[in-house]
Design an enzyme around this catalytic site. Structure first.
Site, short mmCIF file in Angstrom:
data_model
loop_
_atom_site.label_atom_id
_atom_site.label_comp_id
_atom_site.label_asym_id
_atom_site.label_seq_id
_atom_site.Cartn_x
_atom_site.Cartn_y
_atom_site.Cartn_z
N ASN A 86 0.71 -1.24 0.14
CA ASN A 86 0.05 -0.06 0.00
C ASN A 86 1.02 1.17 -0.01
O ASN A 86 1.60 1.46 0.99
CB ASN A 86 -0.81 -0.08 1.33
CG ASN A 86 -1.61 1.36 1.37
OD1 ASN A 86 -1.85 2.08 0.50
ND2 ASN A 86 -2.21 1.30 2.61
N TRP A 87 0.93 1.92 -1.32
CA TRP A 87 2.01 2.97 -1.25
C TRP A 87 1.30 4.16 -0.54
O TRP A 87 1.76 5.29 -0.40
CB TRP A 87 2.11 3.33 -2.81
CG TRP A 87 3.00 2.40 -3.46
CD1 TRP A 87 3.62 1.08 -2.89
CD2 TRP A 87 3.26 2.16 -4.72
NE1 TRP A 87 4.33 0.43 -3.68
CE2 TRP A 87 4.17 0.95 -5.11
CE3 TRP A 87 2.91 2.84 -5.85
CZ2 TRP A 87 4.52 0.73 -6.16
CZ3 TRP A 87 3.62 2.67 -7.21
CH2 TRP A 87 4.35 1.48 -7.40
N LYS A 88 -0.06 4.32 -0.13
CA LYS A 88 -0.61 5.59 0.33
C LYS A 88 -0.38 6.58 -0.62
O LYS A 88 -0.35 6.49 -1.85
CB LYS A 88 -0.27 5.75 1.75
CG LYS A 88 -0.28 4.34 2.62
CD LYS A 88 0.01 4.66 4.09
CE LYS A 88 -0.27 3.16 4.74
NZ LYS A 88 0.19 3.10 6.30
N HIS A 137 -9.29 0.89 5.69
CA HIS A 137 -8.14 1.13 6.21
C HIS A 137 -8.43 2.25 7.37
O HIS A 137 -9.32 3.07 7.07
CB HIS A 137 -7.38 1.73 5.10
CG HIS A 137 -5.78 1.65 5.66
ND1 HIS A 137 -5.31 2.70 6.63
CD2 HIS A 137 -4.76 0.69 5.46
CE1 HIS A 137 -3.92 2.37 6.67
NE2 HIS A 137 -3.79 1.41 6.02
N GLU A 170 -6.73 4.53 8.01
CA GLU A 170 -6.73 5.97 7.56
C GLU A 170 -7.74 6.34 6.58
O GLU A 170 -7.86 7.73 6.38
CB GLU A 170 -5.17 6.05 6.85
CG GLU A 170 -4.07 5.93 7.65
CD GLU A 170 -2.51 5.45 7.06
OE1 GLU A 170 -2.56 5.52 5.71
OE2 GLU A 170 -1.74 5.11 7.76
N GLU A 208 -5.14 -5.04 11.07
CA GLU A 208 -4.22 -4.08 10.97
C GLU A 208 -4.47 -3.29 12.56
O GLU A 208 -5.16 -2.25 12.40
CB GLU A 208 -4.22 -3.10 9.85
CG GLU A 208 -3.99 -3.67 8.62
CD GLU A 208 -3.57 -2.61 7.68
OE1 GLU A 208 -2.49 -2.98 7.07
OE2 GLU A 208 -3.80 -1.57 7.54
N GLY A 243 2.64 2.31 10.73
CA GLY A 243 3.66 3.07 10.43
C GLY A 243 4.37 3.63 11.66
O GLY A 243 5.15 4.61 11.83
N SER A 291 3.46 -2.30 10.19
CA SER A 291 4.96 -2.22 10.50
C SER A 291 5.72 -3.62 10.21
O SER A 291 6.58 -4.03 10.82
CB SER A 291 5.19 -2.01 12.01
OG SER A 291 5.07 -0.83 12.17
N GLY A 343 2.95 -1.24 4.45
CA GLY A 343 2.93 0.23 3.79
C GLY A 343 4.59 0.46 3.44
O GLY A 343 5.13 0.26 2.45
N GLY A 344 5.02 1.03 4.52
CA GLY A 344 6.53 1.78 4.26
C GLY A 344 7.40 0.67 3.61
O GLY A 344 8.02 1.23 2.40
P1 PGA Z 1 3.05 0.20 7.42
O1 PGA Z 1 1.58 0.37 6.94
O2 PGA Z 1 3.57 -1.13 6.74
O3 PGA Z 1 3.67 1.31 7.05
O4 PGA Z 1 2.98 0.11 9.03
C1 PGA Z 1 0.58 -0.55 6.87
C2 PGA Z 1 -0.95 -0.27 6.17
O5 PGA Z 1 -1.14 0.97 6.59
O6 PGA Z 1 -1.29 -1.14 5.72
#
Ligand code: PGA
Length: 264
Positions: free
Chosen positions: A9-11, A95, A97, A180, A186, A226, A247-248
């Protein structure tokens, strides 16, 4: 038998050109040959470019969100039909977010409803995506306050039940659920593998009650929050964890490739 899935997930990161370079590098490392499902979820604007790159490989394409109506006067929204035009196979829904208070962004209480997904809109999105043949990746998870209050399981059960209202087991084909924990996203603070497994097992049990055991056994449950190249193998070894939503680390070719290898 569930096959593993790793989704990146590149957000709201990477331009089309940066995304193309990243995918090219991942394919170079992997020799274009994955034994598992690998999904990349770029921003809407990068989808056409990444769709081109993905078409030449086994990488599948995902979106990060969508609206639930097919077309109409909904300024700024993107429909599942429009995603399907670019052969988007998956779409993240719910998500943390895009739920509730729009992640960790500090916004006034009065604006929360304008941005955020609720159980009701998540449910509408799932139905619209299934209708279009786009597979939803439904995210669920508790905040730190909810965990500390001992509400982890009840919060997640309510999220699952809310999301799946009125969806028959036969319609859930392909559904992916991502556990999640909000406090792990993050932050570099990964959930302990045994606890992640416990929650994912609880999710599977809950899906069995909402649908039936056979359906729940076929639903892939990912862990997200993470996930890194050095903790992925321990998480993915767990019987109820079928891969990761990353994500990251999905934006660093070498790291994402190592996470894919861990899932393989
Ligand atoms: P992260 O994000 O790996 O940067 O913690 C995961 C996500 O939001 O799906």
């Amino acid at each position: 038998m569930r096959s593993p899935l790793v989704a990146g997930n590149w957000k709201m990161n990477l331009t089309s050109a940066e995304g193309e370079a990243l995918v090219t590098e991942i394919l170079h490392l992997a020799g274009e040959n994955f034994k598992i499902d690998v999904v990349i979820c770029p921003s809407f604007l990068a989808i056409p470019k990444i769709a081109d790159v993905c078409r030449r490989s086994r990488i599948k394409l995902g979106a990060q969100n969508c609206f639930w109506v097919d077309k109409g006067a909904f300024t700024g929204q993107v429909s599942p039909t429009q995603l399907a035009e670019f052969h988007v196979d998956y779409c993240i829904v719910g998500h943390s977010e895009t739920r509730g208070k729009f992640g960790k962004l500090e916004i006034p209480e009065s604006t929360v409803g304008l941005f955020s997904e609720s159980d009701e809109t998540i449910n509408l999105k799932l139905k619209a995506l299934f209708y279009q043949g786009v597979t939803p990746i439904l995210c669920v998870g508790e905040t730190l306050a909810e965990r500390e209050a001992g509400q982890t399981d009840s919060v997640i059960e309510a999220q699952l039940r809310g999301a799946l209202v009125g969806i028959e087991p036969a319609e859930m084909y392909g559904l992916v659920v991502a556990y999640e924990p909000v406090w792990a996203i993050g932050t570099g603070q990964v959930c302990d593998a045994a606890e992640a497994e416990r929650v994912c097992g609880m999710i599977r049990g809950c899906l069995g009650q909402i649908a039936d055991d056979e359906t729940s056994e076929n639903i892939r449950i990912l862990y997200g929050g993470s996930v890194k190249s050095d903790n992925a193998a321990e998480l993915f070894r767990m019987p109820n964890i079928d891969g990761g939503l990353v994500g990251g680390a999905s934006m660093v070719a070498k790291d994402f490739y190592q996470i894919i290898v861990a899932a393989e």
